[in-house]
Design a protein around this motif. Sequence first.
Motif, PDB file in Angstrom:
ATOM      1  N   ASP A  49       0.791  -1.372   0.040  1.00  0.00           N
ATOM      2  CA  ASP A  49      -0.083  -0.132   0.057  1.00  0.00           C
ATOM      3  C   ASP A  49       0.699   1.414   0.102  1.00  0.00           C
ATOM      4  O   ASP A  49       0.479   2.135  -0.364  1.00  0.00           O
ATOM      5  CB  ASP A  49      -0.902   0.077   1.367  1.00  0.00           C
ATOM      6  CG  ASP A  49      -1.923  -1.210   1.558  1.00  0.00           C
ATOM      7  OD1 ASP A  49      -2.818  -1.322   0.315  1.00  0.00           O
ATOM      8  OD2 ASP A  49      -1.531  -2.067   2.075  1.00  0.00           O
ATOM      9  N   ASP A  89      -4.043   4.265   2.966  1.00  0.00           N
ATOM     10  CA  ASP A  89      -2.921   3.223   2.747  1.00  0.00           C
ATOM     11  C   ASP A  89      -1.627   3.298   3.900  1.00  0.00           C
ATOM     12  O   ASP A  89      -1.141   2.399   4.097  1.00  0.00           O
ATOM     13  CB  ASP A  89      -1.970   3.722   1.394  1.00  0.00           C
ATOM     14  CG  ASP A  89      -2.851   3.148   0.306  1.00  0.00           C
ATOM     15  OD1 ASP A  89      -3.295   1.822   0.320  1.00  0.00           O
ATOM     16  OD2 ASP A  89      -2.909   3.800  -0.999  1.00  0.00           O
ATOM     17  N   ASP A 224      -5.357  -2.597   2.533  1.00  0.00           N
ATOM     18  CA  ASP A 224      -6.658  -1.908   2.334  1.00  0.00           C
ATOM     19  C   ASP A 224      -7.348  -2.606   1.017  1.00  0.00           C
ATOM     20  O   ASP A 224      -6.791  -2.359  -0.047  1.00  0.00           O
ATOM     21  CB  ASP A 224      -6.969  -0.483   2.523  1.00  0.00           C
ATOM     22  CG  ASP A 224      -5.978   0.375   1.647  1.00  0.00           C
ATOM     23  OD1 ASP A 224      -4.938  -0.283   1.022  1.00  0.00           O
ATOM     24  OD2 ASP A 224      -6.270   1.534   1.372  1.00  0.00           O
ATOM     25  N   THR A 226      -8.925  -1.805  -2.074  1.00  0.00           N
ATOM     26  CA  THR A 226      -9.605  -0.649  -2.978  1.00  0.00           C
ATOM     27  C   THR A 226      -9.503  -1.136  -4.542  1.00  0.00           C
ATOM     28  O   THR A 226     -10.280  -2.036  -4.899  1.00  0.00           O
ATOM     29  CB  THR A 226      -8.385   0.604  -2.847  1.00  0.00           C
ATOM     30  OG1 THR A 226      -7.126   0.040  -3.090  1.00  0.00           O
ATOM     31  CG2 THR A 226      -8.517   0.962  -1.458  1.00  0.00           C
TER      32      THR A 226
HETATM   33 CO    CO Z   1      -3.852   0.273  -0.707  1.00  0.00          CO
END
Ligand code: CO
Length: 345
Positions: A49, A89, A224, A226
Motif C-alpha cells: 500500500d 494506505d 486496504d 481498493t
Molecule cells: Co492500498
Amino acid sequence: MEPDVKLTKLASCAGCGAKVGAGTLVKMLDGFRTHTDPRLIVGYDKSDDASVYMVSDDTAIVQTTDFFPPIVDDPFLYGQIAATNALSDVYAMGGEPKLALNIMCLADSMDDKIVREILRGGYDKAYEAGAIITGGHTIHGAEPIYGLAVTGFVHPKRVLTNSGARPGDVLILTKPLGVGILTTAAKADLVKPETMNAIYKQMATLNKTARDIMLRFTVHSCTDVTGFSLMGHSFEMAQGSGMSLHIDSLSVPFHMEALEFADMGFIPAGAYRNRTYVEKGILKKCEIPRALEDIFFDPQTSGGLLIAVAEKDAKDCLAALQAEIPNAAQIGYVTELHENYLILE
Ligand code: CO
Ligand code: CO
Ligand code: CO
C-alpha cells in the motif's frame, strides 16, 4: 450544498475504478535502474500500500499517494472521500498519517466555490486523522482530480505489510463491498438515495478506528481493499506471503443492492481488469452466482482493511472491531500454499 456543475459528469471513470490495472503497471516499470537501500523496508516490488523507509531504530516513514476523478457530485463529500482513501494506505501499513500534500486538477467549468468545498473536505478528513496538510500542487486539465500525497510514521518493527500472512491466521474485512457497482449504477440515477448515502458515508469513513483496534492484537498482515477489489488485494496478500487465502464466499460482507445491479450489468470496467489479473490465481470450490463474483472483483473506492490476525487473537480482535465497526466480518483464513493462492469456499 447543491452544486451547479455535476462533478461526476466531468469524469470519465469513477473513483478507484480509474486505477490502471496492476499487471499493466508491473510491465511498465520493468528494467528501470533503482538504488537499493537496506533502510527501505517496503518498496515497490511487493505491490504494497505504501513505501516504508527506516530513519532510526524506532522510526520509519510511510509514504503514499492516491487521487482520482469525482465519484460524487457534492464537492465537499468528494474531497472527504478522496482524502480518506489516500490516508488509508498509511493505516493499512499500521502507520499514523502526519503530513499531507494536496494534489489537484481543475476543469475550467469548476468555480472557486466548488474548489474550496473539495479542499474543505480534504482538510476535514486530514484533521480527523490528526494529519497536517502543508501544501500541494494544482493544475488545470480536462477532468477534475483530487487526492493527497501522505507521509506517516510507524515503528519499524510494527510495519504491517501485505506479505506477512501466516498459516492459521483469520481474515477480517472491515467495510462491505459493492461500492464500484453502486456508484456506476448511481450515474444512471438508478440507486435509492438512502443506499447511496450509506455508501458515501462508508467511503468517507477513515480506517483509523480499524487500524487503532487491530494494533492491540497480533496482526501479521494488512492491506486496504481498493481499486484491485477483494480478489486482487487478497491475491497480492496470498502471493506476497506465499500462502493460500481461503475466502468463505458466504461470509463476505457486501451491500445487498449491489447484487441486483451487478445482475443488471452495471459492472465498472475495473472489475473486468481485476478478473483478468487474478483469475488464474483462484480456485473455486463451490458454485458462486456470477453477480456475487462480480462483487468480489468490484473496485472499491476507500474500502476497508483486510486483516490477517493470529488465530489466538482472532475472536477478541473481531469482537473489538465489531463493537466499533458493526460491518466488520470474518471472511476466511490462511493456510500454507496448496492448490492455488485464492480458494473460494
Ligand atoms: Co492500498
Ligand atoms: Co493506494
Ligand atoms: Co500494508
